[in-house]
Design a protein around this motif. Structure first.
Motif, PDB file in Angstrom:
ATOM      1  N   ALA A  28       0.819  -1.214   0.000  1.00 61.08           N
ATOM      2  CA  ALA A  28       0.000   0.000   0.000  1.00 61.08           C
ATOM      3  C   ALA A  28       0.857   1.269   0.000  1.00 61.08           C
ATOM      4  CB  ALA A  28      -0.932  -0.001   1.208  1.00 61.08           C
ATOM      5  N   GLY A  29       2.180   1.115  -0.037  1.00 61.79           N
ATOM      6  CA  GLY A  29       3.066   2.266  -0.139  1.00 61.79           C
ATOM      7  C   GLY A  29       3.661   2.770   1.157  1.00 61.79           C
ATOM      8  N   PHE A  30       3.466   2.054   2.254  1.00 60.79           N
ATOM      9  CA  PHE A  30       4.030   2.471   3.540  1.00 60.79           C
ATOM     10  C   PHE A  30       5.426   1.896   3.729  1.00 60.79           C
ATOM     11  CE2 PHE A  30      -0.540   2.750   4.164  1.00 60.79           C
ATOM     12  CZ  PHE A  30      -0.668   3.974   4.781  1.00 60.79           C
ATOM     13  N   GLU A  31       6.221   2.563   4.541  1.00 63.27           N
ATOM     14  CA  GLU A  31       7.506   2.024   4.960  1.00 63.27           C
ATOM     15  C   GLU A  31       7.236   1.220   6.233  1.00 63.27           C
ATOM     16  OE1 GLU A  31      11.918   3.383   6.548  1.00 63.27           O
ATOM     17  OE2 GLU A  31      10.651   4.889   5.576  1.00 63.27           O
ATOM     18  N   ALA A  32       7.020  -0.075   6.051  1.00 67.56           N
ATOM     19  CA  ALA A  32       6.672  -0.939   7.180  1.00 67.56           C
ATOM     20  C   ALA A  32       7.923  -1.643   7.692  1.00 67.56           C
ATOM     21  CB  ALA A  32       5.619  -1.951   6.760  1.00 67.56           C
ATOM     22  N   TRP A  33       7.984  -1.808   8.999  1.00 66.57           N
ATOM     23  CA  TRP A  33       9.160  -2.387   9.646  1.00 66.57           C
ATOM     24  C   TRP A  33       8.696  -3.335  10.743  1.00 66.57           C
ATOM     25  CZ3 TRP A  33      10.854  -1.453  14.761  1.00 66.57           C
ATOM     26  CH2 TRP A  33      12.185  -1.813  15.031  1.00 66.57           C
ATOM     27  N   HIS A  34       9.278  -4.530  10.765  1.00 66.99           N
ATOM     28  CA  HIS A  34       8.919  -5.515  11.790  1.00 66.99           C
ATOM     29  C   HIS A  34      10.178  -6.238  12.246  1.00 66.99           C
ATOM     30  CE1 HIS A  34       7.598  -9.733  12.907  1.00 66.99           C
ATOM     31  NE2 HIS A  34       7.034  -8.970  13.816  1.00 66.99           N
ATOM     32  N   ASP A  35      10.404  -6.231  13.530  1.00 64.12           N
ATOM     33  CA  ASP A  35      11.495  -6.982  14.140  1.00 64.12           C
ATOM     34  C   ASP A  35      10.937  -7.593  15.421  1.00 64.12           C
ATOM     35  OD1 ASP A  35      13.684  -7.997  15.481  1.00 64.12           O
ATOM     36  OD2 ASP A  35      14.868  -6.170  15.357  1.00 64.12           O
ATOM     37  N   PRO A  36      10.675  -8.920  15.422  1.00 63.09           N
ATOM     38  CA  PRO A  36      10.041  -9.526  16.598  1.00 63.09           C
ATOM     39  C   PRO A  36      10.887  -9.468  17.874  1.00 63.09           C
ATOM     40  CG  PRO A  36      10.677 -11.200  15.007  1.00 63.09           C
ATOM     41  CD  PRO A  36      10.931  -9.876  14.365  1.00 63.09           C
ATOM     42  N   ARG A  37      12.137  -9.118  17.758  1.00 56.61           N
ATOM     43  CA  ARG A  37      13.008  -9.053  18.936  1.00 56.61           C
ATOM     44  C   ARG A  37      13.513  -7.640  19.211  1.00 56.61           C
ATOM     45  NH1 ARG A  37      12.500 -13.124  16.524  1.00 56.61           N
ATOM     46  NH2 ARG A  37      12.895 -15.285  16.839  1.00 56.61           N
ATOM     47  N   VAL A  38      12.773  -6.665  18.741  1.00 55.14           N
ATOM     48  CA  VAL A  38      13.204  -5.277  18.856  1.00 55.14           C
ATOM     49  C   VAL A  38      13.274  -4.824  20.310  1.00 55.14           C
ATOM     50  CG1 VAL A  38      10.883  -4.282  18.671  1.00 55.14           C
ATOM     51  CG2 VAL A  38      12.858  -2.957  17.900  1.00 55.14           C
ATOM     52  N   THR A  39      14.224  -3.945  20.566  1.00 58.46           N
ATOM     53  CA  THR A  39      14.319  -3.262  21.858  1.00 58.46           C
ATOM     54  C   THR A  39      13.685  -1.883  21.690  1.00 58.46           C
ATOM     55  OG1 THR A  39      16.437  -2.242  21.312  1.00 58.46           O
ATOM     56  CG2 THR A  39      16.499  -4.433  22.393  1.00 58.46           C
ATOM     57  N   LEU A  40      13.461  -1.213  22.791  1.00 52.78           N
ATOM     58  CA  LEU A  40      12.883   0.123  22.712  1.00 52.78           C
ATOM     59  C   LEU A  40      13.817   1.059  21.954  1.00 52.78           C
ATOM     60  CD1 LEU A  40      10.725   2.187  23.264  1.00 52.78           C
ATOM     61  CD2 LEU A  40      11.695   2.522  25.541  1.00 52.78           C
ATOM     62  N   ASP A  41      15.113   0.962  22.201  1.00 52.43           N
ATOM     63  CA  ASP A  41      16.055   1.832  21.485  1.00 52.43           C
ATOM     64  C   ASP A  41      16.007   1.578  19.979  1.00 52.43           C
ATOM     65  OD1 ASP A  41      16.880   3.155  23.780  1.00 52.43           O
ATOM     66  OD2 ASP A  41      18.515   1.742  24.164  1.00 52.43           O
ATOM     67  N   GLY A  42      15.890   0.326  19.578  1.00 54.42           N
ATOM     68  CA  GLY A  42      15.770   0.006  18.156  1.00 54.42           C
ATOM     69  C   GLY A  42      14.499   0.578  17.560  1.00 54.42           C
ATOM     70  N   LEU A  43      13.415   0.490  18.314  1.00 50.94           N
ATOM     71  CA  LEU A  43      12.134   1.035  17.864  1.00 50.94           C
ATOM     72  C   LEU A  43      12.221   2.546  17.726  1.00 50.94           C
ATOM     73  CD1 LEU A  43       9.109   0.734  17.213  1.00 50.94           C
ATOM     74  CD2 LEU A  43       8.691   0.785  19.689  1.00 50.94           C
ATOM     75  N   LEU A  44      12.784   3.209  18.719  1.00 49.32           N
ATOM     76  CA  LEU A  44      12.911   4.669  18.675  1.00 49.32           C
ATOM     77  C   LEU A  44      13.823   5.101  17.534  1.00 49.32           C
ATOM     78  CD1 LEU A  44      13.114   5.462  22.496  1.00 49.32           C
ATOM     79  CD2 LEU A  44      11.137   5.734  20.967  1.00 49.32           C
ATOM     80  N   ALA A  45      14.865   4.307  17.245  1.00 49.16           N
ATOM     81  CA  ALA A  45      15.770   4.625  16.137  1.00 49.16           C
ATOM     82  C   ALA A  45      15.043   4.579  14.800  1.00 49.16           C
ATOM     83  CB  ALA A  45      16.956   3.668  16.128  1.00 49.16           C
ATOM     84  N   PHE A  46      14.072   3.664  14.657  1.00 51.86           N
ATOM     85  CA  PHE A  46      13.276   3.602  13.434  1.00 51.86           C
ATOM     86  C   PHE A  46      12.421   4.863  13.292  1.00 51.86           C
ATOM     87  CE2 PHE A  46       9.176   2.336  11.426  1.00 51.86           C
ATOM     88  CZ  PHE A  46       9.633   2.178  10.120  1.00 51.86           C
ATOM     89  N   GLY A  47      11.946   5.409  14.396  1.00 50.18           N
ATOM     90  CA  GLY A  47      11.127   6.621  14.373  1.00 50.18           C
ATOM     91  C   GLY A  47       9.748   6.421  13.786  1.00 50.18           C
ATOM     92  N   PRO A  48       8.952   5.522  14.359  1.00 48.10           N
ATOM     93  CA  PRO A  48       7.638   5.242  13.771  1.00 48.10           C
ATOM     94  C   PRO A  48       6.698   6.438  13.814  1.00 48.10           C
ATOM     95  CG  PRO A  48       7.776   4.281  15.958  1.00 48.10           C
ATOM     96  CD  PRO A  48       9.147   4.818  15.626  1.00 48.10           C
ATOM     97  N   GLU A  49       5.932   6.565  12.738  1.00 51.44           N
ATOM     98  CA  GLU A  49       4.883   7.574  12.680  1.00 51.44           C
ATOM     99  C   GLU A  49       3.521   6.945  12.979  1.00 51.44           C
ATOM    100  OE1 GLU A  49       6.257  10.524   9.260  1.00 51.44           O
ATOM    101  OE2 GLU A  49       6.531   8.401   8.744  1.00 51.44           O
ATOM    102  N   ALA A  50       3.485   5.619  12.957  1.00 49.76           N
ATOM    103  CA  ALA A  50       2.292   4.847  13.298  1.00 49.76           C
ATOM    104  C   ALA A  50       2.758   3.512  13.865  1.00 49.76           C
ATOM    105  CB  ALA A  50       1.413   4.633  12.070  1.00 49.76           C
ATOM    106  N   LEU A  51       1.861   2.863  14.607  1.00 47.90           N
ATOM    107  CA  LEU A  51       2.227   1.623  15.286  1.00 47.90           C
ATOM    108  C   LEU A  51       1.111   0.600  15.134  1.00 47.90           C
ATOM    109  CD1 LEU A  51       4.604   0.738  17.200  1.00 47.90           C
ATOM    110  CD2 LEU A  51       3.107   1.337  19.089  1.00 47.90           C
ATOM    111  N   LEU A  52       1.512  -0.611  14.786  1.00 47.26           N
ATOM    112  CA  LEU A  52       0.598  -1.745  14.760  1.00 47.26           C
ATOM    113  C   LEU A  52       1.193  -2.816  15.655  1.00 47.26           C
ATOM    114  CD1 LEU A  52      -1.747  -3.504  13.744  1.00 47.26           C
ATOM    115  CD2 LEU A  52      -0.347  -4.056  11.742  1.00 47.26           C
ATOM    116  N   VAL A  53       0.411  -3.296  16.605  1.00 44.55           N
ATOM    117  CA  VAL A  53       0.876  -4.346  17.512  1.00 44.55           C
ATOM    118  C   VAL A  53       0.022  -5.587  17.288  1.00 44.55           C
ATOM    119  CG1 VAL A  53       1.313  -5.019  19.903  1.00 44.55           C
ATOM    120  CG2 VAL A  53       1.568  -2.615  19.223  1.00 44.55           C
ATOM    121  N   VAL A  54       0.701  -6.717  17.087  1.00 44.12           N
ATOM    122  CA  VAL A  54       0.045  -8.010  16.933  1.00 44.12           C
ATOM    123  C   VAL A  54       0.542  -8.872  18.079  1.00 44.12           C
ATOM    124  CG1 VAL A  54      -0.368  -9.976  15.426  1.00 44.12           C
ATOM    125  CG2 VAL A  54       0.131  -7.737  14.415  1.00 44.12           C
TER     126      VAL A  54
END
Length: 150
Positions: A28-54
């Protein structure tokens, strides 16, 4: 828009749904990122503009062990994500009664604490009624995508 997809899984089903959501978001044209073992610092480094949690649910409505460190780090540091869009796909088994999709409910509460807005009501996928949770999630993911584009 940069969409981070977080997942917490016991047997891998939530991760499969998250990977499927990533493919649909990218298509759909989004920059989607998924890392099942991500840390908070890794998540913040990505800089999400939206969040989906499964996430799946374990025990008495708890989050999977794999997701708890990130959940507690988010809860402890509370990044300011005010007005950013978010959504939750919760996996569970309705035969567990009151704790059905309890992990998803915990995440919803956390998103509220982070100031995020739930753009589509949480999806509950019942493992006792469905075989293909990836396919069952597709209509909800399409709504989530439409809400992000609006």
């Amino acid at each position: 828009m940069k969409v981070a997809i977080l997942s917490g899984s016991v047997y891998g089903t939530a991760e499969e749904v998250a990977r499927h959501a990533k493919r649909l978001l990218e298509a759909a044209g989004f920059e989607a990122w998924h890392d099942p073992r991500v840390t908070l610092d890794g998540l913040l480094a990505f800089g999400p503009e939206a969040l989906l949690v499964v996430t799946s649910t374990t025990g008495m409505g708890d989050l999977p062990d794999t997701f708890q460190p990130l959940y507690y780090a988010l809860r402890d540091r509370l990044p300011n994500w005010r007005d950013r869009p978010g959504g939750v796909i919760a996996l569970g088994d309705s035969s567990y009664g009151d704790t059905y999709c309890g992990g998803g409910e915990l995440v919803r509460e956390l998103l509220v604490e982070l100031g995020m807005r739930e753009v589509v009501p949480m999806l509950r996928l019942d493992g006792s009624e469905t075989v293909d949770q990836e396919t069952d999630a597709e209509p909800w993911i399409a709504e989530f995508i439409a809400a992000l584009k609006a």
